[in-house]
Design an enzyme around this catalytic site. Structure first.
Site, PDB file in Angstrom:
ATOM      1  N   LYS A  24       9.637 -10.150   9.121  1.00 50.22           N
ATOM      2  CA  LYS A  24      10.122  -8.765   9.166  1.00 50.22           C
ATOM      3  C   LYS A  24       9.113  -8.098   8.285  1.00 50.22           C
ATOM      4  O   LYS A  24       8.189  -8.612   7.714  1.00 50.22           O
ATOM      5  CB  LYS A  24      11.465  -8.816   8.361  1.00 50.22           C
ATOM      6  CG  LYS A  24      11.179  -9.546   6.965  1.00 50.22           C
ATOM      7  CD  LYS A  24      12.467  -9.833   6.188  1.00 50.22           C
ATOM      8  CE  LYS A  24      12.103 -10.804   4.953  1.00 50.22           C
ATOM      9  NZ  LYS A  24      13.506 -11.066   4.162  1.00 50.22           N
TER      10      LYS A  24
ATOM     11  N   TYR B 234      -7.059   9.626 -15.970  1.00 50.12           N
ATOM     12  CA  TYR B 234      -5.825  10.752 -16.227  1.00 50.12           C
ATOM     13  C   TYR B 234      -5.141  10.464 -17.624  1.00 50.12           C
ATOM     14  O   TYR B 234      -4.886   9.288 -18.006  1.00 50.12           O
ATOM     15  CB  TYR B 234      -4.836  10.672 -15.215  1.00 50.12           C
ATOM     16  CG  TYR B 234      -5.167  11.283 -13.838  1.00 50.12           C
ATOM     17  CD1 TYR B 234      -5.544  12.607 -13.844  1.00 50.12           C
ATOM     18  CD2 TYR B 234      -5.127  10.638 -12.637  1.00 50.12           C
ATOM     19  CE1 TYR B 234      -5.956  12.850 -12.516  1.00 50.12           C
ATOM     20  CE2 TYR B 234      -5.608  11.105 -11.536  1.00 50.12           C
ATOM     21  CZ  TYR B 234      -6.010  12.391 -11.618  1.00 50.12           C
ATOM     22  OH  TYR B 234      -6.546  13.134 -10.262  1.00 50.12           O
TER      23      TYR B 234
HETATM   24  C1  LIG Z   1      13.307 -12.398   3.723  1.00 47.98           C
HETATM   25  C2  LIG Z   1      14.224 -13.205   4.006  1.00 47.98           C
HETATM   26  C3  LIG Z   1      13.822 -14.751   4.163  1.00 47.98           C
HETATM   27  C4  LIG Z   1      12.499 -15.043   3.806  1.00 47.98           C
HETATM   28  O1  LIG Z   1      12.314 -15.093   2.509  1.00 47.98           O
HETATM   29  P1  LIG Z   1      10.957 -15.769   1.768  1.00 47.98           P
HETATM   30  O2  LIG Z   1      11.388 -15.656   0.075  1.00 47.98           O
HETATM   31  O3  LIG Z   1      10.044 -15.028   1.793  1.00 47.98           O
HETATM   32  O4  LIG Z   1      10.844 -17.128   2.075  1.00 47.98           O
HETATM   33  C5  LIG Z   1      14.833 -15.511   4.660  1.00 47.98           C
HETATM   34  N1  LIG Z   1      15.862 -15.218   4.795  1.00 47.98           N
HETATM   35  C6  LIG Z   1      16.529 -13.855   4.773  1.00 47.98           C
HETATM   36  C7  LIG Z   1      17.969 -13.242   5.132  1.00 47.98           C
HETATM   37  C8  LIG Z   1      15.425 -12.946   4.116  1.00 47.98           C
HETATM   38  O5  LIG Z   1      16.071 -11.670   4.234  1.00 47.98           O
END
Ligand SMILES: *Cc1c(COP(=O)(O)O)cnc(C)c1O
Length: 388
Positions: A47, A268
């Site tokens: 994702k 800044y």
């Molecule tokens: C993002 C996600 C994962 C992966 O999680 P990690 O902590 O990066 O291993 C797995 N399952 C779901 C439903 C997620 O949203």
């Protein structure tokens, strides 16, 4: 492949910062996790453009390492993934937003994760219209209170769909809230709720764990595991040795060297006054590149806490950030390296083999996930296959 096709983003000679993404290390991380999880199948979570690293490069590398199942958050991500891995099984975690979105699922053979009875109705309707019993996944919320139907709703669906055969569930899943706290009682409670549900779907695949959840042991694995961050080289458990190989190295180019006097201020707000004569390396990296402003040395809210401030690494030495990080530039104190040791055009590592990404994230009050998914568009990106 021509060397140029390994490169994405602005050309190196124009870029202020570079990302080196080691696909060999990525594949090794995947293979290592797959070995730990076997006989369960290890999926790839890609994702958010494969955690910011480029789904078009990351997904084929994972497929090359034996990954056949992938998870994305949104249907558009699924469509991009389909182009990268024509034969893979693709699950879309955020599920169906509307009946009209169904056509995209059909076109690219994406499998929606159904998160509520409403989602189930949408998919039933869509399947009715398309005249097909299309595959779907069922997500059950066992304690996260994020997405998913209740255990009761899942059990009711199992019973009803066994009769109607309206849709074709191929995976039942849930997600742990506290997997990175291995002794948290929530883990077992969620496992037990999940087992109640999987018992009602005896012949389909089941999936419960992310990277950290894998370490809870085989009992938690189900038939499909879903590691994300560990594949990308992030630490699985905070505060413990990280067994994964470094996948991403971020470096920023030194645009100018300055010699400032004790008593002068930096950046800044003039929030940092120099205690000594200081050699400053001004690097072409800033919060517009996803280098978080909260990692500033002084003058931002986070620095009113006791957290160690951010730093970079060059020539094997840690170099502290000075003052506030700005949109396009960050100042590093390179005095301790000695005069004329750092020059315009040198590169300061922001995270990578010499500075763990989890440490760089912690200095800015965040996590490796956020650092990776915030990486901007201005990096020169180099994909290497050679390992380090
Ligand atoms: C993002 C996600 C994962 C992966 O999680 P990690 O902590 O990066 O291993 C797995 N399952 C779901 C439903 C997620 O949203």
């Amino acid at each position: 492949m021509a060397p140029d096709s390994q490169n994405v983003g602005p050309e190196m000679r124009f870029a202020g910062a570079s990302l080196t993404i080691d696909l060999e290390a990525l594949k090794a991380n995947y293979a290592g996790l797959a070995q730990v999880c076997a006989p369960s199948i290890t999926a790839g979570v890609v994702k958010a453009d494969a955690y910011g690293l480029g789904i078009d490069r990351v997904a084929p590398a994972l497929a090359d390492a034996g990954c056949t199942r992938f998870f994305v958050a949104l249907p558009e991500e699924g469509a991009a993934l389909r182009r990268a891995v024509p034969d893979a099984t693709i699950y879309v975690l955020n599920g169906l937003f509307s009946e009209e979105s169904g056509s995209l699922y059909l076109e690219d053979r994406l499998i929606p994760v159904l998160n509520s009875p409403v989602d189930v109705r949408l998919w039933e309707t869509f399947c009715g219209v398309s005249g097909d019993r299309l595959p779907c996944a069922i997500n059950v919320d066992t304690g996260m209170n994020r997405l998913g139907m209740t255990v009761e709703e899942a059990l009711a669906f199992a019973e009803e769909n066994a009769l109607t055969q309206a849709i074709d569930p191929v995976l039942v899943m849930s997600h742990l809230a506290c997997a990175d706290e291995q002794t948290h009682p929530m883990n077992r409670r969620q496992l037990e709720s999940f087992q109640q549900v999987t018992a009602a779907f005896p012949s389909i695949e089941s999936s419960l764990v992310n990277s950290a959840g894998i370490l809870l042991g085989a009992e938690y694995h189900g038939s499909v595991t879903r590691p994300g961050i560990a594949v990308y080289g992030g630490a699985i458990l905070p505060g413990t040795a990280n067994p994964m190989r470094v996948v991403v190295t971020a470096e920023a180019r030194v645009a100018q060297i300055r010699h400032a006097r004790a008593g002068e201020t930096v950046s800044y707000g003039a929030t940092q006054t120099l205690a000594r004569d200081t050699i400053i390396a001004v690097a072409a990296i800033g919060y517009a590149d996803g280098y978080p402003r909260a990692g500033s040395a002084t003058g931002v809210a986070l620095r009113q806490t006791n957290r160690p401030a951010g730093h970079g690494s060059i020539q094997g030495q840690r170099v502290p950030i000075l003052g506030r990080i700005t949109m396009d530039l960050t100042m590093f104190d390179v005095t301790d390296l000695g005069p004329n040791m750092v020059a315009k055009g040198d590169f300061i590592e922001l995270f990578g083999p010499n500075l763990p990404i989890d440490e760089a994230a912690a200095a800015a009050g965040t996590i490796s996930y956020e650092l990776l998914t915030s990486l901007g568009r201005r990096y020169h990106r180099r994909y290497v296959e050679s390992g380090r």
